[in-house]
Design an enzyme around this catalytic site. Structure first.
Site, mmCIF file in Angstrom:
data_model
loop_
_atom_site.group_PDB
_atom_site.id
_atom_site.type_symbol
_atom_site.label_atom_id
_atom_site.label_comp_id
_atom_site.label_asym_id
_atom_site.label_seq_id
_atom_site.Cartn_x
_atom_site.Cartn_y
_atom_site.Cartn_z
ATOM 1 N N MET A 105 -4.373 5.545 3.040
ATOM 2 C CA MET A 105 -2.968 5.244 3.335
ATOM 3 C C MET A 105 -2.138 6.159 2.442
ATOM 4 O O MET A 105 -1.459 5.707 1.513
ATOM 5 C CB MET A 105 -2.700 3.754 3.076
ATOM 6 N N HIS A 118 -15.384 -1.187 2.015
ATOM 7 C CA HIS A 118 -14.081 -0.691 2.458
ATOM 8 C C HIS A 118 -13.211 -0.398 1.233
ATOM 9 O O HIS A 118 -12.975 -1.275 0.405
ATOM 10 C CB HIS A 118 -13.416 -1.738 3.350
ATOM 11 N N SER A 124 -13.246 -5.383 1.613
ATOM 12 C CA SER A 124 -12.245 -4.501 1.013
ATOM 13 C C SER A 124 -12.131 -4.790 -0.474
ATOM 14 O O SER A 124 -11.746 -5.895 -0.874
ATOM 15 C CB SER A 124 -10.878 -4.725 1.671
ATOM 16 N N ASP A 175 -9.600 1.009 -0.024
ATOM 17 C CA ASP A 175 -8.219 1.250 0.384
ATOM 18 C C ASP A 175 -7.521 2.167 -0.610
ATOM 19 O O ASP A 175 -7.279 1.781 -1.756
ATOM 20 C CB ASP A 175 -7.465 -0.083 0.457
ATOM 21 N N ASP A 189 -8.767 -4.739 10.478
ATOM 22 C CA ASP A 189 -8.465 -4.835 9.046
ATOM 23 C C ASP A 189 -7.149 -5.570 8.830
ATOM 24 O O ASP A 189 -6.104 -5.122 9.307
ATOM 25 C CB ASP A 189 -8.375 -3.394 8.500
ATOM 26 N N MET A 233 -5.195 -2.040 12.584
ATOM 27 C CA MET A 233 -4.571 -2.799 11.498
ATOM 28 C C MET A 233 -3.968 -4.080 12.081
ATOM 29 O O MET A 233 -3.073 -4.025 12.924
ATOM 30 C CB MET A 233 -3.460 -1.972 10.829
ATOM 31 N N MET A 258 -4.171 4.056 -1.563
ATOM 32 C CA MET A 258 -2.722 3.966 -1.289
ATOM 33 C C MET A 258 -1.946 4.832 -2.276
ATOM 34 O O MET A 258 -2.304 4.894 -3.459
ATOM 35 C CB MET A 258 -2.260 2.517 -1.433
ATOM 36 N N HIS A 280 -10.413 4.107 3.630
ATOM 37 C CA HIS A 280 -9.198 3.977 4.440
ATOM 38 C C HIS A 280 -8.041 4.610 3.672
ATOM 39 O O HIS A 280 -7.579 4.063 2.671
ATOM 40 C CB HIS A 280 -8.961 2.471 4.694
HETATM 41 C C1 DX5 Z 1 -4.300 -3.566 3.742
HETATM 42 C C2 DX5 Z 1 -5.688 -3.040 3.572
HETATM 43 C C3 DX5 Z 1 -6.736 -4.048 3.819
HETATM 44 C C4 DX5 Z 1 -6.679 -5.265 2.916
HETATM 45 C C5 DX5 Z 1 -7.161 -6.447 3.689
HETATM 46 O O1 DX5 Z 1 -3.419 -2.516 3.666
HETATM 47 O O2 DX5 Z 1 -5.923 -1.953 4.459
HETATM 48 O O3 DX5 Z 1 -8.025 -3.455 3.795
HETATM 49 O O4 DX5 Z 1 -7.431 -5.114 1.760
HETATM 50 O O5 DX5 Z 1 -6.997 -7.574 2.905
HETATM 51 P P1 DX5 Z 1 -7.107 -9.055 3.507
HETATM 52 O O6 DX5 Z 1 -8.473 -9.174 4.100
HETATM 53 O O7 DX5 Z 1 -6.899 -9.919 2.317
HETATM 54 O O8 DX5 Z 1 -6.037 -9.182 4.557
HETATM 55 ZN ZN ZN Z 2 -7.976 -1.121 4.697
#
Ligand code: DX5
Ligand code: ZN
Length: 222
Positions: A69, A34, A9, A36, A176, A138, A38, A67
């Protein structure tokens, strides 16, 4: 033992040089990237959107495992396809018409995925299981990297493993949040086929990435 994909990620990467970071994890053995996304509304944090992803696309040939969000999702599906997303994963809570969203993702040429928050049951997948290529469990509440792994999500992984096996289709079962050398073997034993990790991959800087990725793979623990 089944092969497990590692999807670092980039939330934990150095945002000032994301292109270099992606090339470094590609060379270090990442199977997917990956990403993210947001919106500060669906989750309490902000990252980036399609324009940044589009600029990152030339830096690797590995699939972009995006991903989302964000809410709503539907108005942005084409922008993510155009930016170069390969897998587009959404949360069921992000909109009222999950099935329509998944169809739109497929129609835009991407693989649809569904992400389940820690309190979202596995059963939500049942009516749409034939329409998806990935389920994302998650194991933290989404929004931030570096949080602790929620062990109770392993039971959900086991449930989803059974549901996916019954389809006979090759649906990726990804996890994740809080994955590291200690939690990754547990998730693999429960049945995941893809591990997302942010802090565990990016700690120590580029010279450590290959070793960090290796410690998440099943063979290391065999
Ligand atoms: C959290 C994200 C993850 C995050 C994981 O909302 O969806 O992908 O980056 O980070 P670690 O591996 O540090 O928990
Ligand atoms: Zn993620």
């Amino acid at each position: 033992m089944r092969d497990v994909l590692i999807s670092p990620s980039i939330l934990s990467a150095d945002f000032a040089c994301l292109g270099e970071e992606i090339r470094a994890i590609d060379h270090a053995g990442a199977d997917m990237i990956h990403i993210d996304v947001m919106d500060g509304h669906f989750v309490p944090n902000l990252t980036f959107g399609p324009p940044v992803i589009e600029k990152l696309r030339p830096h690797t040939k590995k699939p972009f495992d995006v991903h989302l969000m964000i809410a709503p999702v539907d108005p942005f599906i084409h922008a993510f396809a155009k930016a170069g997303a390969n897998i587009l994963t959404v949360h069921p809570e992000a909109g009222p018409h999950l099935h329509r969203t998944l169809q739109a993702i497929r129609a835009a040429g991407m693989k649809p995925g569904v992400a389940l928050n820690p309190a979202t049951p596995a059963s939500i997948i049942e009516p749409v299981i034939d329409d998806i290529d990935l389920v994302l469990v998650m194991s933290v509440n989404p929004g931030f990297g570096g949080q602790a792994f929620i062990e109770s999500q392993l039971r959900k992984v086991e449930q989803l493993r059974r549901m996916i096996d019954q389809t006979g289709r090759d649906i990726i079962l990804e996890i994740d949040g809080g994955l590291n050398a200690e939690t990754s073997p547990k998730a693999i034993a429960a049945g995941v086929t893809a591990i997302v990790a942010g802090s565990a991959v990016f700690k120590g800087g580029p010279t450590a990435y290959a070793d960090n990725i290796r410690t998440l793979r099943p063979s290391v623990h065999a």
